[in-house]
Scaffold this motif. Sequence first.
Motif, PDB file in Angstrom:
ATOM      1  N   PRO A   9      36.841  34.460  32.371  1.00 43.61           N
ATOM      2  CA  PRO A   9      36.744  34.998  33.731  1.00 43.61           C
ATOM      3  C   PRO A   9      38.081  35.510  34.256  1.00 43.61           C
ATOM      4  CG  PRO A   9      36.906  32.623  33.819  1.00 43.61           C
ATOM      5  CD  PRO A   9      36.943  32.995  32.353  1.00 43.61           C
ATOM      6  N   MET A  10      38.017  36.459  35.167  1.00 41.74           N
ATOM      7  CA  MET A  10      39.206  36.964  35.850  1.00 41.74           C
ATOM      8  C   MET A  10      38.796  37.342  37.273  1.00 41.74           C
ATOM      9  SD  MET A  10      42.417  37.935  35.924  1.00 41.74           S
ATOM     10  CE  MET A  10      42.984  38.176  34.234  1.00 41.74           C
ATOM     11  N   ALA A  11      39.550  36.859  38.253  1.00 37.94           N
ATOM     12  CA  ALA A  11      39.284  37.179  39.650  1.00 37.94           C
ATOM     13  C   ALA A  11      40.547  37.751  40.282  1.00 37.94           C
ATOM     14  CB  ALA A  11      38.826  35.940  40.416  1.00 37.94           C
ATOM     15  N   THR A  12      40.394  38.728  41.156  1.00 40.35           N
ATOM     16  CA  THR A  12      41.535  39.394  41.782  1.00 40.35           C
ATOM     17  C   THR A  12      41.264  39.619  43.262  1.00 40.35           C
ATOM     18  OG1 THR A  12      42.062  40.551  39.713  1.00 40.35           O
ATOM     19  CG2 THR A  12      42.997  41.445  41.739  1.00 40.35           C
ATOM     20  N   LYS A  13      42.257  39.312  44.090  1.00 45.54           N
ATOM     21  CA  LYS A  13      42.165  39.584  45.516  1.00 45.54           C
ATOM     22  C   LYS A  13      42.773  40.964  45.777  1.00 45.54           C
ATOM     23  CE  LYS A  13      43.514  37.779  50.067  1.00 45.54           C
ATOM     24  NZ  LYS A  13      42.154  37.554  50.591  1.00 45.54           N
ATOM     25  N   LEU A  14      42.058  41.803  46.485  1.00 42.72           N
ATOM     26  CA  LEU A  14      42.532  43.143  46.794  1.00 42.72           C
ATOM     27  C   LEU A  14      43.255  43.135  48.138  1.00 42.72           C
ATOM     28  CD1 LEU A  14      39.354  45.193  45.749  1.00 42.72           C
ATOM     29  CD2 LEU A  14      41.302  44.506  44.338  1.00 42.72           C
ATOM     30  N   LYS A  15      44.428  43.746  48.188  1.00 43.05           N
ATOM     31  CA  LYS A  15      45.207  43.774  49.420  1.00 43.05           C
ATOM     32  C   LYS A  15      45.072  45.097  50.154  1.00 43.05           C
ATOM     33  CE  LYS A  15      49.143  41.746  49.541  1.00 43.05           C
ATOM     34  NZ  LYS A  15      50.572  41.387  49.295  1.00 43.05           N
ATOM     35  N   PHE A  16      44.084  45.890  49.761  1.00 44.58           N
ATOM     36  CA  PHE A  16      43.824  47.154  50.444  1.00 44.58           C
ATOM     37  C   PHE A  16      42.350  47.200  50.847  1.00 44.58           C
ATOM     38  CE2 PHE A  16      43.540  47.691  45.850  1.00 44.58           C
ATOM     39  CZ  PHE A  16      42.267  48.201  45.680  1.00 44.58           C
ATOM     40  N   ARG A  17      42.059  47.952  51.856  1.00 42.65           N
ATOM     41  CA  ARG A  17      40.683  48.070  52.336  1.00 42.65           C
ATOM     42  C   ARG A  17      39.875  48.943  51.377  1.00 42.65           C
ATOM     43  NH1 ARG A  17      39.865  46.195  57.317  1.00 42.65           N
ATOM     44  NH2 ARG A  17      37.903  47.349  57.448  1.00 42.65           N
ATOM     45  N   CYS A  18      38.631  48.566  51.186  1.00 45.85           N
ATOM     46  CA  CYS A  18      37.767  49.359  50.315  1.00 45.85           C
ATOM     47  C   CYS A  18      36.307  49.137  50.690  1.00 45.85           C
ATOM     48  CB  CYS A  18      38.003  49.004  48.850  1.00 45.85           C
ATOM     49  SG  CYS A  18      37.578  47.307  48.423  1.00 45.85           S
TER      50      CYS A  18
ATOM     51  N   ALA B  67      34.221  36.508  42.681  1.00 39.94           N
ATOM     52  CA  ALA B  67      34.670  37.586  43.566  1.00 39.94           C
ATOM     53  C   ALA B  67      34.751  37.104  45.006  1.00 39.94           C
ATOM     54  CB  ALA B  67      33.715  38.781  43.455  1.00 39.94           C
ATOM     55  N   THR B  68      33.777  36.304  45.417  1.00 42.71           N
ATOM     56  CA  THR B  68      33.786  35.762  46.778  1.00 42.71           C
ATOM     57  C   THR B  68      34.978  34.844  46.993  1.00 42.71           C
ATOM     58  OG1 THR B  68      31.372  35.892  46.880  1.00 42.71           O
ATOM     59  CG2 THR B  68      32.466  34.459  48.480  1.00 42.71           C
ATOM     60  N   ILE B  69      35.268  33.989  46.007  1.00 41.10           N
ATOM     61  CA  ILE B  69      36.421  33.093  46.107  1.00 41.10           C
ATOM     62  C   ILE B  69      37.713  33.900  46.209  1.00 41.10           C
ATOM     63  CG2 ILE B  69      37.791  31.383  44.858  1.00 41.10           C
ATOM     64  CD1 ILE B  69      35.188  30.299  43.703  1.00 41.10           C
ATOM     65  N   ALA B  70      37.827  34.910  45.360  1.00 38.50           N
ATOM     66  CA  ALA B  70      39.044  35.721  45.356  1.00 38.50           C
ATOM     67  C   ALA B  70      39.252  36.429  46.690  1.00 38.50           C
ATOM     68  CB  ALA B  70      38.982  36.748  44.226  1.00 38.50           C
ATOM     69  N   SER B  71      38.162  36.856  47.324  1.00 42.28           N
ATOM     70  CA  SER B  71      38.280  37.573  48.591  1.00 42.28           C
ATOM     71  C   SER B  71      38.698  36.659  49.734  1.00 42.28           C
ATOM     72  CB  SER B  71      36.949  38.262  48.932  1.00 42.28           C
ATOM     73  OG  SER B  71      35.961  37.298  49.270  1.00 42.28           O
ATOM     74  N   MET B  72      38.323  35.388  49.680  1.00 42.37           N
ATOM     75  CA  MET B  72      38.535  34.478  50.796  1.00 42.37           C
ATOM     76  C   MET B  72      39.807  33.651  50.688  1.00 42.37           C
ATOM     77  SD  MET B  72      34.612  33.129  51.302  1.00 42.37           S
ATOM     78  CE  MET B  72      35.027  32.240  52.806  1.00 42.37           C
ATOM     79  N   ILE B  73      40.317  33.450  49.481  1.00 44.53           N
ATOM     80  CA  ILE B  73      41.457  32.558  49.301  1.00 44.53           C
ATOM     81  C   ILE B  73      42.733  33.185  49.847  1.00 44.53           C
ATOM     82  CG2 ILE B  73      42.122  33.410  47.013  1.00 44.53           C
ATOM     83  CD1 ILE B  73      42.610  30.493  46.219  1.00 44.53           C
ATOM     84  N   GLN B  74      43.564  32.363  50.469  1.00 50.19           N
ATOM     85  CA  GLN B  74      44.869  32.803  50.931  1.00 50.19           C
ATOM     86  C   GLN B  74      45.844  32.741  49.762  1.00 50.19           C
ATOM     87  OE1 GLN B  74      45.498  34.036  54.013  1.00 50.19           O
ATOM     88  NE2 GLN B  74      43.294  33.786  54.376  1.00 50.19           N
ATOM     89  N   HIS B  75      46.583  33.811  49.551  1.00 51.16           N
ATOM     90  CA  HIS B  75      47.455  33.888  48.381  1.00 51.16           C
ATOM     91  C   HIS B  75      48.858  34.301  48.817  1.00 51.16           C
ATOM     92  CE1 HIS B  75      49.209  35.243  44.604  1.00 51.16           C
ATOM     93  NE2 HIS B  75      48.227  34.629  43.977  1.00 51.16           N
TER      94      HIS B  75
END
Length: 228
Positions: free
Chosen positions: A36-45, A128-136
Amino acid sequence: MVEPYRGWRLFFDGAVNYKVFGIATVLISKNVRHYPMATKLKFRCTNNMAEYEAYILGLRMALDMDINELLVIENFDLLIDQVERKWATKNDKILPYVNLAQRVCKKFRKIEFQHTLRAQNEFADALATIASMIQHPESSHIDSLEISLKEEHVYCSHVEVEPDGKPWYNDIKTYLEKQEYPEGITSGRKKTIRRMANGFFLNKEVLYKQTLDLGLLRCMDAIEATKL
């Protein structure tokens, strides 16, 4: 349900919520090992952009792992239709993704697509949900996520030396073997030992715990557990 497949498979998904964006991809090997690989996006999409981000992330992961034949399993028909040129798009935000995805796909010797229901893509969806919500925070490092399966309660795998030097199952084994209780215990404790003994099976000197499917788990003391 996804039909059995002998080669590598790719699942992917994007999560777009209020001001939070995340993507995830899961590669599954021939022997059903998950990567698995999860990524948080720092730009709006948009949702469509997030799906493409996840899809291309998965393709690049596969190429980095020297995978040249891949089955892409997706629940987003429009994306695959656009990549396979079945459906044209003039959307300025999506067109660069389509062109890039088509170029990356050409690097594979063989790539196939298969549709699945969103419910069957729950692993990638959850990541994907975890990656979007986690503070990094920029200054922190997050190690790889490891997920394991537990089929027994935590106390079933906790073995330590008893204060009296006897194994944890000594009272149960003695009851099954001799119908005797430890000296000085209460009637309530005797009742507990009898109730617990119903779930165990004694074969000569070896005690087994009976499982719900009628299997037998060998009971061990702390010394045996440490050796194993």
